[in-house]
Design a protein around this motif. Structure first.
Motif, PDB file in Angstrom:
ATOM      1  N   ASN A   1     -13.063   3.286   3.302  1.00  0.00           N
ATOM      2  CA  ASN A   1     -13.704   2.404   2.329  1.00  0.00           C
ATOM      3  C   ASN A   1     -13.906   0.996   2.882  1.00  0.00           C
ATOM      4  O   ASN A   1     -14.767   0.269   2.417  1.00  0.00           O
ATOM      5  N   VAL A   2     -13.102   0.604   3.871  1.00  0.00           N
ATOM      6  CA  VAL A   2     -13.304  -0.684   4.548  1.00  0.00           C
ATOM      7  C   VAL A   2     -13.209  -0.484   6.063  1.00  0.00           C
ATOM      8  O   VAL A   2     -12.826  -1.390   6.799  1.00  0.00           O
ATOM      9  N   GLU A   3     -13.596   0.712   6.507  1.00  0.00           N
ATOM     10  CA  GLU A   3     -13.465   1.031   7.928  1.00  0.00           C
ATOM     11  C   GLU A   3     -14.431   0.233   8.799  1.00  0.00           C
ATOM     12  O   GLU A   3     -14.310   0.231  10.033  1.00  0.00           O
ATOM     13  N   HIS A   4     -15.388  -0.451   8.179  1.00  0.00           N
ATOM     14  CA  HIS A   4     -16.308  -1.282   8.955  1.00  0.00           C
ATOM     15  C   HIS A   4     -15.644  -2.575   9.425  1.00  0.00           C
ATOM     16  O   HIS A   4     -16.192  -3.300  10.257  1.00  0.00           O
TER      17      HIS A   4
ATOM     18  N   GLU B   1      -3.971   8.311  -2.735  1.00  0.00           N
ATOM     19  CA  GLU B   1      -4.119   6.976  -2.182  1.00  0.00           C
ATOM     20  C   GLU B   1      -5.145   6.144  -2.949  1.00  0.00           C
ATOM     21  O   GLU B   1      -6.261   6.610  -3.218  1.00  0.00           O
ATOM     22  N   VAL B   2      -4.760   4.928  -3.270  1.00  0.00           N
ATOM     23  CA  VAL B   2      -5.681   3.973  -3.877  1.00  0.00           C
ATOM     24  C   VAL B   2      -6.507   3.353  -2.758  1.00  0.00           C
ATOM     25  O   VAL B   2      -5.960   2.757  -1.827  1.00  0.00           O
ATOM     26  N   LYS B   3      -7.815   3.491  -2.840  1.00  0.00           N
ATOM     27  CA  LYS B   3      -8.685   2.974  -1.792  1.00  0.00           C
ATOM     28  C   LYS B   3      -8.666   1.446  -1.775  1.00  0.00           C
ATOM     29  O   LYS B   3      -8.536   0.803  -2.817  1.00  0.00           O
ATOM     30  N   LEU B   4      -8.817   0.895  -0.592  1.00  0.00           N
ATOM     31  CA  LEU B   4      -8.876  -0.547  -0.437  1.00  0.00           C
ATOM     32  C   LEU B   4     -10.311  -1.022  -0.672  1.00  0.00           C
ATOM     33  O   LEU B   4     -11.241  -0.224  -0.758  1.00  0.00           O
ATOM     34  N   SER B   5     -10.482  -2.320  -0.760  1.00  0.00           N
ATOM     35  CA  SER B   5     -11.817  -2.882  -0.966  1.00  0.00           C
ATOM     36  C   SER B   5     -11.960  -4.136  -0.116  1.00  0.00           C
ATOM     37  O   SER B   5     -10.974  -4.697   0.371  1.00  0.00           O
ATOM     38  N   GLU B   6     -13.195  -4.576   0.079  1.00  0.00           N
ATOM     39  CA  GLU B   6     -13.478  -5.755   0.898  1.00  0.00           C
ATOM     40  C   GLU B   6     -12.700  -6.959   0.382  1.00  0.00           C
ATOM     41  O   GLU B   6     -12.803  -7.335  -0.780  1.00  0.00           O
ATOM     42  N   GLY B   7     -11.897  -7.537   1.244  1.00  0.00           N
ATOM     43  CA  GLY B   7     -11.124  -8.709   0.873  1.00  0.00           C
ATOM     44  C   GLY B   7      -9.796  -8.406   0.201  1.00  0.00           C
ATOM     45  O   GLY B   7      -8.966  -9.295   0.024  1.00  0.00           O
ATOM     46  N   CYS B   8      -9.576  -7.147  -0.189  1.00  0.00           N
ATOM     47  CA  CYS B   8      -8.311  -6.737  -0.810  1.00  0.00           C
ATOM     48  C   CYS B   8      -7.775  -5.547  -0.023  1.00  0.00           C
ATOM     49  O   CYS B   8      -8.208  -4.413  -0.237  1.00  0.00           O
ATOM     50  N   TYR B   9      -6.830  -5.825   0.876  1.00  0.00           N
ATOM     51  CA  TYR B   9      -6.377  -4.805   1.806  1.00  0.00           C
ATOM     52  C   TYR B   9      -4.993  -4.266   1.458  1.00  0.00           C
ATOM     53  O   TYR B   9      -4.281  -3.758   2.326  1.00  0.00           O
TER      54      TYR B   9
ATOM     55  N   ASN C   1       3.267  14.784  -6.898  1.00  0.00           N
ATOM     56  CA  ASN C   1       2.419  13.863  -6.145  1.00  0.00           C
ATOM     57  C   ASN C   1       3.050  12.476  -6.092  1.00  0.00           C
ATOM     58  O   ASN C   1       3.925  12.141  -6.900  1.00  0.00           O
ATOM     59  N   ILE C   2       2.604  11.697  -5.126  1.00  0.00           N
ATOM     60  CA  ILE C   2       3.014  10.297  -4.973  1.00  0.00           C
ATOM     61  C   ILE C   2       1.753   9.440  -4.958  1.00  0.00           C
ATOM     62  O   ILE C   2       0.752   9.812  -4.337  1.00  0.00           O
ATOM     63  N   VAL C   3       1.792   8.307  -5.630  1.00  0.00           N
ATOM     64  CA  VAL C   3       0.676   7.366  -5.624  1.00  0.00           C
ATOM     65  C   VAL C   3       1.022   6.203  -4.689  1.00  0.00           C
ATOM     66  O   VAL C   3       2.083   5.581  -4.822  1.00  0.00           O
ATOM     67  N   THR C   4       0.126   5.933  -3.742  1.00  0.00           N
ATOM     68  CA  THR C   4       0.304   4.820  -2.802  1.00  0.00           C
ATOM     69  C   THR C   4      -1.048   4.155  -2.563  1.00  0.00           C
ATOM     70  O   THR C   4      -2.093   4.650  -3.001  1.00  0.00           O
ATOM     71  N   GLY C   5      -1.025   3.067  -1.837  1.00  0.00           N
ATOM     72  CA  GLY C   5      -2.263   2.486  -1.358  1.00  0.00           C
ATOM     73  C   GLY C   5      -2.662   3.134  -0.048  1.00  0.00           C
ATOM     74  O   GLY C   5      -1.828   3.722   0.653  1.00  0.00           O
ATOM     75  N   ALA C   6      -3.939   3.009   0.319  1.00  0.00           N
ATOM     76  CA  ALA C   6      -4.418   3.595   1.574  1.00  0.00           C
ATOM     77  C   ALA C   6      -3.887   2.835   2.787  1.00  0.00           C
ATOM     78  O   ALA C   6      -4.081   3.264   3.925  1.00  0.00           O
TER      79      ALA C   6
ATOM     80  N   LEU D   1       6.059  -3.823   0.620  1.00  0.00           N
ATOM     81  CA  LEU D   1       6.411  -5.232   0.764  1.00  0.00           C
ATOM     82  C   LEU D   1       6.238  -5.609   2.242  1.00  0.00           C
ATOM     83  O   LEU D   1       7.163  -5.530   3.029  1.00  0.00           O
ATOM     84  N   GLY D   2       5.006  -5.965   2.569  1.00  0.00           N
ATOM     85  CA  GLY D   2       4.676  -6.268   3.960  1.00  0.00           C
ATOM     86  C   GLY D   2       3.809  -5.184   4.551  1.00  0.00           C
ATOM     87  O   GLY D   2       4.277  -4.324   5.296  1.00  0.00           O
ATOM     88  N   SER D   3       2.514  -5.214   4.221  1.00  0.00           N
ATOM     89  CA  SER D   3       1.590  -4.193   4.700  1.00  0.00           C
ATOM     90  C   SER D   3       1.522  -4.179   6.219  1.00  0.00           C
ATOM     91  O   SER D   3       1.485  -5.229   6.870  1.00  0.00           O
ATOM     92  N   THR D   4       1.504  -2.985   6.782  1.00  0.00           N
ATOM     93  CA  THR D   4       1.389  -2.845   8.232  1.00  0.00           C
ATOM     94  C   THR D   4       0.109  -3.486   8.746  1.00  0.00           C
ATOM     95  O   THR D   4       0.076  -4.033   9.844  1.00  0.00           O
ATOM     96  N   LEU D   5      -0.945  -3.446   7.957  1.00  0.00           N
ATOM     97  CA  LEU D   5      -2.249  -3.905   8.418  1.00  0.00           C
ATOM     98  C   LEU D   5      -2.375  -5.422   8.428  1.00  0.00           C
ATOM     99  O   LEU D   5      -2.923  -6.003   9.367  1.00  0.00           O
TER     100      LEU D   5
END
Length: 556
Positions: free
Chosen positions: A459-462, A229-237, A205-210, A259-263
């Motif tokens: 988790n922050v799709e809103h 995938e580590v889920k994101l949270s409000e204000g922490c993307y 397995n590989i661990v990444t952020g969402a 290093l440089g999130s696409t989002l």
């Protein structure tokens, strides 16, 4: 006179084509091509194009019968190879005209990909287009240029070159291929270790952020690796290093940091991840490594934030990928993957080619590949140097700050991108519906701007985001014009008239020969002989329609 004569001839033969004399029209066009087309101006070439588009020339058939209209993109004739040839000028003009319907690359603010290079580099790329990079025996200098680029990038990322003097890495088609190669190296090394220990090796397995780019999901699916995938949270993307390390187990082949999130363009805290993972490795006896996906930030951090520790200065970072066609300032089609040392790239994944009496190792998913992008990357390194890259990236960041300030001054937007990251501005709307950013994105297209709107991951799709990537060719004047167009588009959307008002009511229609008796109030009587009708049971339909697409995770 010649122009008038040509136009008259074209019109005359269009008439002949209209009555089915396609072969005669075709033969006539060949004669025209040999007689006149080489020296025609653009007006005459367009007339010739009219013959091909509207002259009932059958593309992909015997030449008779079909093809009575020009047809659009969905017209079947454009999806079959034509039986006959056409003059090169006409072929060029047909394609050239159709490509005008594409968006303007310079105004495509959705993409990180470089859209402008100097004419001298363009010339070098054209000169190198015919060279197949994989033919190392025939093009050894091109291979040498790639090796120089690898060394320069490895040195930029603080890899130790004291032993071999040669960096370990390879040029790829882009960061997607680079990530596939790095992932395969981690998987193979983990499997070899598990086999030697007599432990199961079938559930890596590989661990990444969402927030990872879609290429990580591709790697996991294509090469049978579980993606945690580590889920994101409000204000922490971006990925939380503590949560990521908590998800690591004995089957984790690596943790991937961005290093440089696409989002949002934000840098993840690779140093904190390295420290926390080092502690866990000591406690468990594992040797879980880190890969840094620096596709966007790899050519930003070394020049803007040289003191930031994210690369091979951290002991657990074993490989790094970077896109040359992003802030490496090369047209689309070049990426790089660099390993810390030879020990981090399993030997069984490397193929060896012997040319000119020397061993040339190769590790790629592609075989045949053009040389142009590699030559262009070397040109940029040689031409720009550290000084040039620092100036370009600094200018991009200044333009991003100007854009951010302009948006903040409107009072309509909330900036969610961070000060430390790649040159982009990600923002949300204040006190607006979830659909408003999509409407704004569409409205900006009327001015030619391509500004993506997308929802955040699970988790922050809103949260709905608009994002502007600032590249080298987005100068201050264009930034000011963009802010002006955004203001105007918001004003128009806010003050647009609502939809056409509609009144809903139910009418009962009843057949009757009785006119105007009035004894049945509220019933509309229509003579049965006056209309043809069928009585239907009244039906009320309520339907919800989703007006925007799903999560745009693969924006590039």
């Amino acid at each position: 006179m010649e122009e008038l004569e040509l136009k008259t001839c074209l019109e005359g033969h269009l008439g002949r084509a209209a009555v089915g004399d396609v072969y005669a029209c075709w033969a006539w066009k060949i004669n025209i091509a040999s007689w006149k087309l080489r020296c025609l101006n653009s007006y005459s070439i367009h007339l010739a194009v009219l013959v091909y588009k509207f002259g009932q020339i059958k593309f992909g058939s015997s030449g008779h019968g079909e093809g009575t209209s020009a047809g659009g993109l969905g017209s079947s004739k454009w999806y079959r190879m034509p039986e006959n040839s056409m003059p090169k000028e006409v072929a060029y003009q047909i394609i050239h005209d159709e490509l005008q319907l594409d968006g303007n690359p310079r105004l495509n603010l959705a993409s990180f990909v470089t859209t402008w290079m100097e004419p001298e580099c363009d010339k070098l790329m054209i000169e190198s287009m015919s060279k197949n990079y994989v033919d190392m025996d025939e093009y050894p200098i091109t291979t040498e240029l790639q090796n120089r680029c690898v060394n320069m990038i490895a040195d930029l990322f603080h890899a130790s070159l004291t032993k071999t003097k040669q960096g370990i890495g390879v040029g790829t088609v882009g960061s997607s291929e680079a990530i596939m190669l790095a992932g395969l190296a981690f998987k193979k090394k983990w499997q070899n270790k598990r086999k030697a220990e007599g432990k199961p090796f079938d559930k890596p397995n590989i661990v990444t952020g969402a927030n990872v780019q879609v290429c990580w999901e591709k790697f996991a699916r294509y090469f049978d690796v579980e993606l945690k995938e580590v889920k994101l949270s409000e204000g922490c993307y971006v990925m939380d290093p503590k949560k990521a390390v908590g998800m690591v187990d004995e089957n984790t082949i690596c943790v991937a940091a961005i290093l440089g999130s696409t989002l949002t363009g934000e840098f993840e805290d690779v140093k904190l991840l390295n420290d926390l993972l080092s502690e866990k490795n000591k406690k468990t006896g594992w040797e879980t490594p880190i890969h840094v996906d620096a596709a966007s930030g790899g050519f930003v951090a070394p020049f803007l934030y040289p003191e930031l520790e994210w690369d091979f200065r951290l002991p657990l970072v074993k490989s790094i990928n970077v896109s040359g066609h992003k802030y490496g300032l090369v047209y689309a089609g070049i990426g790089w993957v660099i390993w810390r040392s030879k020990e981090d790239l399993p030997e069984e994944l490397i193929f060896h080619i012997n040319y000119l009496g020397a061993d040339q190792p190769t590790f790629t998913l592609n075989f045949s590949k053009g040389s142009s992008q590699i030559v262009a990357q070397y040109y940029q390194f040689l031409r720009m140097g550290v000084e040039g890259y620092k100036k370009v990236i600094t200018n991009c960041m200044e333009s991003a700050k100007l854009l951010q300030k302009g948006l903040e001054n409107t009072g309509q937007f909330e900036i969610i991108s961070k000060d430390q990251g790649v040159p982009l501005v990600a923002f949300t709307m204040k006190n607006k519906s979830k659909t408003f950013p999509f409407q704004l994105s569409k409205a900006l297209r009327h001015h030619g701007w391509i500004v993506p709107a997308y929802t955040m991951p699970a988790n922050v799709e809103h949260v709905t985001v608009l994002r502007v990537v600032v590249r080298e060719d987005l100068g201050r004047n264009l930034v000011e014009k963009l802010v002006s167009h955004i203001k105007g588009a918001v004003f128009e959307l806010e003050n647009a008239p609502s939809g056409v008002p509609r009144v809903a009511f139910t009418v009962e229609v009843k057949s009757s020969d009785d006119y105007g008796s009035g004894d049945k109030g509220g019933v509309l009587h229509i003579p049965a002989t006056s209309i043809q009708w069928k009585q239907h049971k009244p039906e009320t339909v309520c339907k919800e329609v989703q007006v925007m697409g799903g999560k745009t995770k693969g924006v590039c």
